[in-house]
Design a protein around this motif. Structure first.
Motif, PDB file in Angstrom:
ATOM      1  N   TYR A 109      47.131 -32.976 -34.136  1.00 37.77           N
ATOM      2  CA  TYR A 109      47.858 -34.517 -32.994  1.00 37.77           C
ATOM      3  C   TYR A 109      47.498 -35.808 -33.552  1.00 37.77           C
ATOM      4  N   ASN A 110      48.901 -36.855 -33.012  1.00 36.88           N
ATOM      5  CA  ASN A 110      49.484 -38.253 -33.765  1.00 36.88           C
ATOM      6  C   ASN A 110      47.572 -38.831 -33.559  1.00 36.88           C
ATOM      7  N   LYS A 111      47.918 -39.667 -34.763  1.00 35.48           N
ATOM      8  CA  LYS A 111      46.196 -39.996 -34.432  1.00 35.48           C
ATOM      9  C   LYS A 111      46.518 -41.313 -33.881  1.00 35.48           C
ATOM     10  N   LYS A 112      45.568 -41.799 -32.522  1.00 38.74           N
ATOM     11  CA  LYS A 112      45.601 -43.311 -32.264  1.00 38.74           C
ATOM     12  C   LYS A 112      44.541 -44.416 -32.075  1.00 38.74           C
TER      13      LYS A 112
END
Length: 412
Positions: A109-112
């Motif tokens: 998942y893309n880091k937020k």
């Protein structure tokens, strides 16, 4: 078609049984494969139980589904899902379930950016109190608040303040937020916004590092985790110290400081104690080795193993002492910072303890800690101790900020 049906019909029970067995085996293997994707440790399970206690007043169905969704049931739910998936789609479900397991295991998942509850600058106009100089002397503050001062001088002063972000400079900059001149007001906003964003970015970077290590089940890099926690404690304190955080966020930010200090302390302090014990053991072994060498002749000395010679122990002691110095330096900063937190909360007893430990840990002249100890003694009315600290620490007079105070107490 009728012939095929009549041919296969006697074998249907066997085929169903075979399908169930294959589904069970495949589901069990794939569940074990994707198990690493799920968290299941003592801390997480404890949090789940606390959440379960919080929904005691909810409906039975809601609580039942919540119990099923607990982290400790991840493997059971995975197995049930994969088994039913294979049963529902005979033959074709086998490759599909393998693909699902592979996908769950490898998906990223893309880091937020973590939410750090940074101060909303739009609130400045209504929430900041008016700050004034105690003695009303001429200053940059007077320049910023003066209605007669030229705009060009105010802009020049703001440009100078923007080059060095400090609590004193930021207090002056805040005065521009109530200015009637749009350009002056927007310049002040820009300086504060830049300072806030710089801190915010550092906090988010270290939160990513800390959370990355904190979420691991195995192979946790505790050193990296502790370093990130130490940095986060210092950054959250800076948010409070520079007054970039809103007054309403001060308490929560100080709680964050205390939390990360404790995490970092739990790593550095035991490490320091362990290294200190190792040094004591090595020094004792060094003494024994030196006594043994004195009794040996040259031939026996040459045959002596390197790890038993005094030079080996001296080298090991030097290596561990260097490492201990690093750990003690980090621990000193943590105790000093915790003392500042207690001092800001007016908990002078605990603050004094933290500063004293910091002073004991620091290798060298801890003159930078003495002003805090003197401040506590002053606030608690022990003026003779304040006088003693200042007179016995001449290096305090080298600090331009403390020089007037030192001179005043010298004549007291």
């Amino acid at each position: 078609m009728d012939n095929f049906t009549s041919f296969i019909e006697p074998y249907l029970p066997f085929l169903y049984l075979l399908h169930i067995i294959i589904s069970i085996i495949l589901a069990a293997v794939l569940t074990k494969y994707i198990k690493k994707r799920f968290i299941n440790d003592e801390e997480v399970n404890k949090k789940d139980l606390l959440r379960l206690e919080e929904i005691e007043d909810k409906s039975l169905v809601f609580r039942l589904f919540f119990k099923i969704s607990l982290h400790e049931n991840n493997s059971k739910m995975s197995f049930l899902f994969l088994f039913l998936f294979n049963i529902a789609i005979p033959v074709l479900g086998y490759p599909l379930s393998i693909w699902v397991a592979w996908y769950l295991y490898n998906i990223t998942y893309n880091k937020k950016v973590a939410q750090t509850n940074i101060l909303n600058l739009d609130e400045f106009g209504t929430s900041f109190l008016k700050i004034e100089r105690i003695f009303g002397e001429g200053s940059l503050l007077d320049l910023m608040t003066s209605t007669y001062a030229p705009k060009s001088k105010k802009l020049k002063a703001l440009s100078a303040l923007a080059t060095r972000i400090s609590p004193q400079n930021l207090r002056v900059v805040r005065q521009t937020l109530t200015s009637k001149d749009d350009e002056i007001r927007m310049f002040g906003y820009a300086i504060l916004n830049k300072a806030e964003k710089a801190l915010s970015m550092k906090i988010n970077m270290n939160l990513e590092v800390f959370n990355e290590e904190n979420m691991k089940d195995v192979d946790i890099n505790f050193s990296r985790r502790a370093a990130a926690a130490q940095e986060l404690a210092a950054l959250y304190w800076e948010m409070v110290y520079t007054e970039l955080s809103h007054e309403s966020l001060k308490v929560s930010f100080l709680e964050e400081v205390s939390k990360y200090i404790k995490i970092a302390k739990d790593y550095y302090v035991p490490k320091s104690h362990l290294l200190q014990k190792n040094i004591e053991v090595l020094k004792k072994a060094l003494e024994e080795s030196e006594l043994l060498v004195k009794k040996m002749d040259k031939k026996t000395l040459k045959e002596m193993q390197e790890k038993d010679k005094p030079e080996y122990y001296k080298q090991r002691i030097k290596e561990i002492e260097d490492k201990l110095l690093t750990y003690n330096s980090s621990a000193t900063k943590l105790f000093l910072l915790m003392g500042k937190v207690y001092l800001s909360n007016e908990d002078y007893e605990h603050a004094s303890t933290e500063f004293t430990v910091a002073q004991e840990l620091y290798e060298g002249e801890a003159s930078f800690i003495l002003p805090y100890i003197a401040e506590i003694q002053f606030l608690t009315g022990n003026y003779s101790i304040v006088h003693s600290i200042i007179n016995e620490s001449p290096e305090l007079g080298l600090n331009a900020t403390l020089y007037p105070i030192v001179e005043q107490w010298k004549t007291a």
